[in-house]
Design a protein around this motif. Structure first.
Motif, PDB file in Angstrom:
ATOM      1  N   LEU A  98      75.823  30.760  40.597  1.00  0.00           N
ATOM      2  CA  LEU A  98      75.297  31.418  41.789  1.00  0.00           C
ATOM      3  C   LEU A  98      75.233  30.432  42.957  1.00  0.00           C
ATOM      4  O   LEU A  98      74.869  29.264  42.777  1.00  0.00           O
ATOM      5  CB  LEU A  98      73.909  31.994  41.502  1.00  0.00           C
ATOM      6  N   PRO A  99      75.585  30.873  44.177  1.00  0.00           N
ATOM      7  CA  PRO A  99      75.706  29.960  45.330  1.00  0.00           C
ATOM      8  C   PRO A  99      74.369  29.617  45.983  1.00  0.00           C
ATOM      9  O   PRO A  99      74.214  29.727  47.208  1.00  0.00           O
ATOM     10  CB  PRO A  99      76.616  30.742  46.274  1.00  0.00           C
ATOM     11  N   PHE A 100      73.391  29.236  45.166  1.00  0.00           N
ATOM     12  CA  PHE A 100      72.084  28.872  45.688  1.00  0.00           C
ATOM     13  C   PHE A 100      71.716  27.494  45.155  1.00  0.00           C
ATOM     14  O   PHE A 100      71.955  27.171  43.990  1.00  0.00           O
ATOM     15  CB  PHE A 100      71.015  29.886  45.262  1.00  0.00           C
ATOM     16  N   GLY A 101      71.094  26.668  46.017  1.00  0.00           N
ATOM     17  CA  GLY A 101      70.610  25.366  45.580  1.00  0.00           C
ATOM     18  C   GLY A 101      71.400  24.219  46.166  1.00  0.00           C
ATOM     19  O   GLY A 101      72.328  24.397  46.972  1.00  0.00           O
ATOM     20  N   ARG A 102      71.033  23.048  45.734  1.00  0.00           N
ATOM     21  CA  ARG A 102      71.631  21.818  46.267  1.00  0.00           C
ATOM     22  C   ARG A 102      73.143  21.805  46.025  1.00  0.00           C
ATOM     23  O   ARG A 102      73.617  22.059  44.926  1.00  0.00           O
ATOM     24  CB  ARG A 102      70.999  20.607  45.614  1.00  0.00           C
ATOM     25  N   GLY A 103      73.899  21.554  47.096  1.00  0.00           N
ATOM     26  CA  GLY A 103      75.349  21.518  47.018  1.00  0.00           C
ATOM     27  C   GLY A 103      76.016  22.871  47.093  1.00  0.00           C
ATOM     28  O   GLY A 103      77.243  22.966  47.010  1.00  0.00           O
ATOM     29  N   GLN A 104      75.220  23.959  47.266  1.00  0.00           N
ATOM     30  CA  GLN A 104      75.764  25.306  47.325  1.00  0.00           C
ATOM     31  C   GLN A 104      75.690  25.853  48.755  1.00  0.00           C
ATOM     32  O   GLN A 104      75.162  25.226  49.658  1.00  0.00           O
ATOM     33  CB  GLN A 104      75.011  26.217  46.361  1.00  0.00           C
ATOM     34  N   ALA A 105      76.225  27.045  48.944  1.00  0.00           N
ATOM     35  CA  ALA A 105      76.287  27.625  50.279  1.00  0.00           C
ATOM     36  C   ALA A 105      74.915  28.028  50.813  1.00  0.00           C
ATOM     37  O   ALA A 105      74.694  28.017  52.034  1.00  0.00           O
ATOM     38  CB  ALA A 105      77.217  28.844  50.255  1.00  0.00           C
ATOM     39  N   PHE A 106      73.969  28.346  49.944  1.00  0.00           N
ATOM     40  CA  PHE A 106      72.648  28.798  50.377  1.00  0.00           C
ATOM     41  C   PHE A 106      71.559  27.953  49.731  1.00  0.00           C
ATOM     42  O   PHE A 106      71.721  27.435  48.617  1.00  0.00           O
ATOM     43  CB  PHE A 106      72.448  30.281  50.009  1.00  0.00           C
ATOM     44  N   LEU A 107      70.423  27.813  50.438  1.00  0.00           N
ATOM     45  CA  LEU A 107      69.272  27.032  49.968  1.00  0.00           C
ATOM     46  C   LEU A 107      69.682  25.608  49.611  1.00  0.00           C
ATOM     47  O   LEU A 107      69.200  25.020  48.639  1.00  0.00           O
ATOM     48  CB  LEU A 107      68.617  27.717  48.751  1.00  0.00           C
ATOM     49  N   ASN A 108      70.585  25.051  50.412  1.00  0.00           N
ATOM     50  CA  ASN A 108      71.108  23.709  50.150  1.00  0.00           C
ATOM     51  C   ASN A 108      70.158  22.651  50.710  1.00  0.00           C
ATOM     52  O   ASN A 108      70.440  21.985  51.708  1.00  0.00           O
ATOM     53  CB  ASN A 108      72.497  23.561  50.771  1.00  0.00           C
ATOM     54  N   SER A 109      69.014  22.532  50.048  1.00  0.00           N
ATOM     55  CA  SER A 109      68.037  21.537  50.499  1.00  0.00           C
ATOM     56  C   SER A 109      67.098  21.251  49.343  1.00  0.00           C
ATOM     57  O   SER A 109      66.870  22.106  48.474  1.00  0.00           O
ATOM     58  CB  SER A 109      67.245  22.063  51.713  1.00  0.00           C
ATOM     59  N   PRO A 110      66.546  20.036  49.289  1.00  0.00           N
ATOM     60  CA  PRO A 110      65.597  19.722  48.217  1.00  0.00           C
ATOM     61  C   PRO A 110      64.285  20.469  48.423  1.00  0.00           C
ATOM     62  O   PRO A 110      63.994  20.972  49.501  1.00  0.00           O
ATOM     63  CB  PRO A 110      65.418  18.215  48.348  1.00  0.00           C
ATOM     64  N   GLY A 111      63.510  20.554  47.363  1.00  0.00           N
ATOM     65  CA  GLY A 111      62.220  21.207  47.475  1.00  0.00           C
ATOM     66  C   GLY A 111      62.002  22.215  46.371  1.00  0.00           C
ATOM     67  O   GLY A 111      62.841  22.435  45.498  1.00  0.00           O
TER      68      GLY A 111
END
Length: 282
Positions: A98-111
């Protein structure tokens, strides 16, 4: 010629004997189409389709190779679909990150959002195939002491009966997988004598009719995520949803046309199951 105290004749008394021979035969023909997609934008999958036809006199690929034959003089009488005569089969399986999370298209930020929603992988297996074969049974042993004498159609045809195969409501935890119009009563019973009757003529064999039961569909789904706790320690989370849609698949109907349950079938698969697991790897 056997007097008192002798061992008796050299054959089985009140029993049966097996006959071993290599005259049995079978054949399998198929057309297979397969498409594979390697890793691409976080997705990989495989889709395949098989058209097949399996016929023979062997008992459904039983390892014993043992079956009740009509007569050794004509094995063709026992020739028909085997257990694996599934005409059409479709399979699809794959995974998608799924394109979510670090290194992905969405929600690409720590936390915390990335920790909870990021880097999940979804997988699925889809199976769809046509029905398995079953043999109509008349119930009379007109030819020998174990082979069925067969069925005679009186006012219908094999094609019409095959076209009637489906799922119809029935009393209790069953369904009709043969249209109730072929039964002696709309609520169940033996086969309608206007359509078919058992062969009752001694010394004869009626046609050995084969039909295919209702089709099968199932989809499983998985959701997984790996969390790096340290460089060495990792936490793996996984959820599996077996029979995702809680689909009910029905088995082959009771094939004995003189049975009060002719045409009824029970559930052939398990209900939906959800499995959750967590693993720590190091």
């Amino acid at each position: 010629p056997y007097g008192a105290g002798t061992e008796g004749p050299p054959y089985l008394s009140n029993g049966s004997a097996g006959y071993m021979t290599d005259v049995g035969y079978g054949n399998y023909n198929a057309l297979q189409v397969d498409f594979r997609q390697k890793q691409w934008h976080g997705m990989e999958f495989n889709v395949n389709y098989t058209w097949a036809h399996a016929l023979g006199v062997e008992p459904g690929n039983s390892w014993t190779g043992s079956f009740n034959n009509f007569t050794m003089r004509n094995l063709q009488l026992a020739y028909g679909p085997t257990l694996y005569d599934i005409r059409q089969t479709f399979n699809a399986y794959g995974t998608y990150q799924l394109p979510f999370g670090r290194g992905q298209a969405f929600l690409n930020s720590p936390g915390i959002v990335n920790d909870v929603l990021g880097n999940w992988t979804v997988g699925t297996i889809i199976t769809l195939h046509s029905g398995a074969p079953f043999n109509l049974i008349g119930g009379y042993q007109t030819f020998n002491d174990y082979a069925d004498g067969g069925v005679r159609f009186t006012g219908s045809t094999l094609a019409a009966l095959q076209n009637s195969i489906g799922v119809y409501s029935a009393p209790g935890p069953y369904s009709f997988t043969i249209n109730p119009s072929f039964l002696s009563s709309p609520t169940g019973g033996t086969a309608n004598s206007k359509d078919m009757v058992p062969n009752t003529t001694p010394g004869t064999l009626a046609s050995n009719y084969w039909l295919h039961g209702p089709g099968f569909f199932n989809q499983d789904l998985s959701l997984s995520k790996e969390i790096a706790l340290t460089e060495r320690w990792h936490l793996q989370l996984q959820g599996e949803f077996l029979n995702l849609y809680n689909t009910v698949n029905w088995g082959n109907p009771t094939p004995y046309i003189q049975s009060p349950g002719f045409g009824t079938a029970g559930v052939a698969n398990s209900p939906r199951a959800v499995q959750l697991r967590a693993n720590i790897t190091f």
